[in-house]
Design a protein around this motif. Structure first.
Motif, PDB file in Angstrom:
ATOM      1  N   UNK A 193       0.855  -1.187   0.000  1.00 15.01           N
ATOM      2  CA  UNK A 193       0.000   0.000   0.000  1.00 15.01           C
ATOM      3  C   UNK A 193       0.889   1.235   0.000  1.00 15.01           C
ATOM      4  N   UNK A 194       0.573   2.187  -0.864  1.00 11.97           N
ATOM      5  CA  UNK A 194       1.376   3.397  -0.992  1.00 11.97           C
ATOM      6  C   UNK A 194       0.820   4.495  -0.097  1.00 11.97           C
ATOM      7  N   UNK A 195       1.598   4.972   0.872  1.00  9.48           N
ATOM      8  CA  UNK A 195       1.128   6.093   1.700  1.00  9.48           C
ATOM      9  C   UNK A 195       0.848   7.320   0.837  1.00  9.48           C
ATOM     10  N   UNK A 196      -0.210   8.060   1.166  1.00  5.06           N
ATOM     11  CA  UNK A 196      -0.566   9.318   0.479  1.00  5.06           C
ATOM     12  C   UNK A 196      -0.808   9.096  -1.012  1.00  5.06           C
ATOM     13  N   UNK A 197      -1.321   7.912  -1.372  1.00  4.30           N
ATOM     14  CA  UNK A 197      -1.473   7.619  -2.800  1.00  4.30           C
ATOM     15  C   UNK A 197      -2.572   8.454  -3.468  1.00  4.30           C
ATOM     16  N   UNK A 198      -3.394   9.151  -2.679  1.00  2.00           N
ATOM     17  CA  UNK A 198      -4.422   9.997  -3.282  1.00  2.00           C
ATOM     18  C   UNK A 198      -3.827  11.240  -3.933  1.00  2.00           C
ATOM     19  N   UNK A 199      -2.577  11.566  -3.578  1.00  2.89           N
ATOM     20  CA  UNK A 199      -1.919  12.702  -4.213  1.00  2.89           C
ATOM     21  C   UNK A 199      -1.340  12.271  -5.560  1.00  2.89           C
ATOM     22  N   UNK A 200      -1.586  13.081  -6.572  1.00  2.00           N
ATOM     23  CA  UNK A 200      -1.216  12.703  -7.935  1.00  2.00           C
ATOM     24  C   UNK A 200       0.284  12.489  -8.093  1.00  2.00           C
ATOM     25  N   UNK A 201       1.114  13.324  -7.438  1.00  2.00           N
ATOM     26  CA  UNK A 201       2.560  13.189  -7.618  1.00  2.00           C
ATOM     27  C   UNK A 201       3.064  11.882  -7.013  1.00  2.00           C
ATOM     28  N   UNK A 202       2.398  11.394  -5.931  1.00  2.00           N
ATOM     29  CA  UNK A 202       2.777  10.124  -5.330  1.00  2.00           C
ATOM     30  C   UNK A 202       2.405   8.976  -6.263  1.00  2.00           C
ATOM     31  N   UNK A 203       1.241   9.048  -6.873  1.00  2.00           N
ATOM     32  CA  UNK A 203       0.831   8.013  -7.811  1.00  2.00           C
ATOM     33  C   UNK A 203       1.799   7.916  -8.978  1.00  2.00           C
ATOM     34  N   UNK A 204       2.234   9.071  -9.461  1.00  2.00           N
ATOM     35  CA  UNK A 204       3.132   9.067 -10.609  1.00  2.00           C
ATOM     36  C   UNK A 204       4.472   8.436 -10.298  1.00  2.00           C
ATOM     37  N   UNK A 205       4.960   8.586  -9.082  1.00  2.00           N
ATOM     38  CA  UNK A 205       6.282   8.081  -8.735  1.00  2.00           C
ATOM     39  C   UNK A 205       6.269   6.679  -8.136  1.00  2.00           C
ATOM     40  N   UNK A 228      -0.107   0.159  -8.729  1.00  2.00           N
ATOM     41  CA  UNK A 228      -1.248  -0.405  -9.460  1.00  2.00           C
ATOM     42  C   UNK A 228      -2.221  -1.040  -8.490  1.00  2.00           C
ATOM     43  N   UNK A 229      -2.413  -2.361  -8.595  1.00  2.00           N
ATOM     44  CA  UNK A 229      -3.313  -3.066  -7.681  1.00  2.00           C
ATOM     45  C   UNK A 229      -2.683  -3.098  -6.300  1.00  2.00           C
ATOM     46  N   UNK A 230      -3.344  -2.511  -5.317  1.00  2.00           N
ATOM     47  CA  UNK A 230      -2.803  -2.482  -3.966  1.00  2.00           C
ATOM     48  C   UNK A 230      -3.612  -3.379  -3.047  1.00  2.00           C
ATOM     49  N   UNK A 231      -3.016  -3.733  -1.952  1.00  2.00           N
ATOM     50  CA  UNK A 231      -3.648  -4.643  -1.001  1.00  2.00           C
ATOM     51  C   UNK A 231      -4.594  -3.866  -0.094  1.00  2.00           C
ATOM     52  N   UNK A 232      -5.764  -4.428   0.137  1.00  2.00           N
ATOM     53  CA  UNK A 232      -6.760  -3.832   1.025  1.00  2.00           C
ATOM     54  C   UNK A 232      -6.528  -4.322   2.452  1.00  2.00           C
ATOM     55  N   UNK A 233      -6.639  -3.419   3.393  1.00  2.00           N
ATOM     56  CA  UNK A 233      -6.375  -3.742   4.794  1.00  2.00           C
ATOM     57  C   UNK A 233      -7.483  -4.605   5.385  1.00  2.00           C
TER      58      UNK A 233
END
Length: 523
Positions: free
Chosen positions: A357-369, A373-378
């Protein structure tokens, strides 16, 4: 000069397997450096010490950046360096505060330093749940106090002892023999008390403990040594076999060890899929049916937009699922019951940052870097599996680093902890031993034995005393099955009842000291 060398040695030998007493002098150089530092120089000294410690202690992250996140060497080193710097922040803030006190004429004493350092490590938002107290994870006599206050209480005593020794050296350098004697006696009495308590608890829960028959389980742990990535020189595509086939092969080879057991445990693997048709038709399923023994099997679990769209695609012999069909993906543990098939019983709660899971993935710059893709659900909390009248709590990968999760499971009635892991991504026994160190602390905190099942090495059975059953410790890069009876004492520890409530004591100590300095300096 001594401080960076001490940090390097402490990190390189973490955890110490033979010379644990060296950890009691590891922080002394840092303590001596900080006595003459200011705020800025203290910050830099702490940051340097912490970064070197974490860098030498987790250099194997460079392997995982490639094999797990598929980063280039430059990107992997940059990401690892950021991690080392982040983990060093408590050291830096600690050094800054000590330096600030120096500039106001107040030298931070051992008790204040131990309280402050413990509090800073406790308050740090966790990326990696480990702390440098893993250095003493293989010193069972020293770490038994964890059943009172957890890993952080051991950390507190560890730092306190280091700073007491520093005071002895300072007094001797100044020629104050009486003061040196006072600090040496204080050090000896404290260390003697900790070790005496440790011996008491080892006699109660260790090798010589009385074992009621109704509190034991015979558990077999399977280490199939499945390559984490196919298509390499060590694991060519032409030699591909499914994870199920490799598990079945290992199970068959060690069938005599498995027979007559109460539970079989399999490790976390790259491509094992319990929910697919492949598992139902696999040799592993047949072997388990013939044995008639319950088994815990980690596997990805998918929730689809439509039940009719559960199509698995083959790409270079690695199973993938199109992301458009998936509503949720879980890292789960399935339980196999003879004649009943497999059902998911636990979904991972603590997800690995940037990997699952990517922290702060709702921010576009984090998604780009960084977005994978498919992330694990808690998952929604711990779950227990009943085996022969005892309750088993499964933990996936680095979840053994989170005492709060285990405490919830113990509150539900957990008698045995089972960790399923795959440390093959790191290609390092050092990484495996650090991971094992986290689990050792959980066993002592709650007096629950641990079965650590790993794909690549350092699988082992840990007693409720925190002692390793070295006869079950597995080697890297080998296929093997280990089996032993585990004993779970029927006890509820102080830490299980009260958790980290004692940490408020360190808060009071720190606030009292700092408030007195501020009042005297500015008012």
């Amino acid at each position: 000069m001594l401080s960076p060398v001490a940090a390097f040695l402490l990190g390189f030998f973490l955890p110490f397997e033979q010379y644990q007493w060296l950890t009691l002098v590891a922080f002394v150089p840092l303590a001596l450096v900080l006595r003459g530092a200011g705020g800025v120089s203290g910050f830099l000294a702490g940051l340097l010490f912490g970064a070197i410690f974490w860098g030498t202690g987790t250099w194997w992250l460079l392997n995982s950046m490639d094999s797990m996140l598929h980063l280039s060497p430059v990107e992997g080193f940059g990401a690892s360096a950021l991690f080392w710097g982040y983990q060093a922040l408590p050291f830096a803030v600690f050094g800054c505060i000590c330096g600030w006190l120096n500039r106001r004429g107040y030298v931070a004493g051992p008790f204040f330093c131990a309280s402050l350092f413990t509090l800073l490590v406790f308050l740090r938002p966790v990326l990696c749940p480990a702390s440098c107290v893993l250095s003493v994870a293989l010193w069972p006599e020293f770490i038994q106090v964890a059943d009172f206050g957890g890993e952080y209480l051991v950390f507190f005593f560890w730092v306190l002892l280091n700073w007491l020794l520093a005071e002895v050296f300072v007094a001797l350098r100044l020629g104050n023999v009486r003061r040196a004697f006072f600090w040496a006696v204080t050090f000896t009495v404290l260390l003697g008390g900790v070790l005496a308590y440790g011996e008491l608890k080892l006699n109660e829960y260790g090798v010589n403990a009385e074992i009621p028959v109704n509190r034991t389980l015979k558990v077999a742990s399977v280490q199939p040594n499945v390559p984490v990535r196919w298509g390499t020189d060590d694991a060519p595509i032409s030699a591909f076999a499914t994870d199920e086939e490799m598990c079945a092969r290992t199970l068959t080879e060690y069938m005599d060890i498995v027979k007559g057991g109460d539970l079989i445990v399999f490790p976390e693997l790259p491509r094992l899929n319990c929910a697919g048709n492949e598992f139902a038709a696999s040799g592993l399923n047949s072997e388990l049916q013939n044995l008639g023994i319950p088994a815990l099997i980690p596997s990805d679990e998918y929730r689809y937009a439509s039940e009719s769209k559960q199509n698995l695609l083959e790409d270079d012999k690695q199973r993938q699922v199109t992301s458009q069909e998936i509503l949720a993906k879980y890292n789960s543990v399935f339980v196999f019951r003879p004649g009943k098939g497999v059902i998911p019983v636990y979904r991972k709660v603590r997800l690995v940052p940037f990997s699952e899971a990517t922290p702060l993935r709702d921010f576009s710059f984090v998604q780009g870097m960084l977005w994978q893709g498919i992330e694990v659900t808690q998952g929604d909390g711990p779950r227990l599996i009943s085996v022969q009248g005892l309750e088993v709590q499964p933990l996936i990968c680095f979840e053994t680093g989170f005492s709060g999760l285990v405490r919830q499971g113990v509150a539900l009635g957990a008698d045995l902890l089972v960790e399923v892991s795959n440390d093959g991504w790191f290609a390092s026994r050092d990484a495996e031993m650090k991971h094992l160190g986290m689990g050792i602390f959980r066993t002592i905190e709650f007096r629950r034995p641990l079965v650590r099942c790993s794909n690549s090495g350092s699988g082992v059975f840990v007693r409720a005393s925190g002692e390793l059953d070295y006869a079950t410790l597995t080697e890297q890069n080998s296929s093997v099955v280990i089996s032993a009876e585990v004993f779970s004492p029927e006890v509820r520890t102080v830490y299980a009842k009260w958790g980290k409530l004692w940490i408020w004591f360190t808060v009071l100590v720190v606030l009292w000291r700092l408030s007195r300095v501020v009042l005297r300096s500015y008012f």
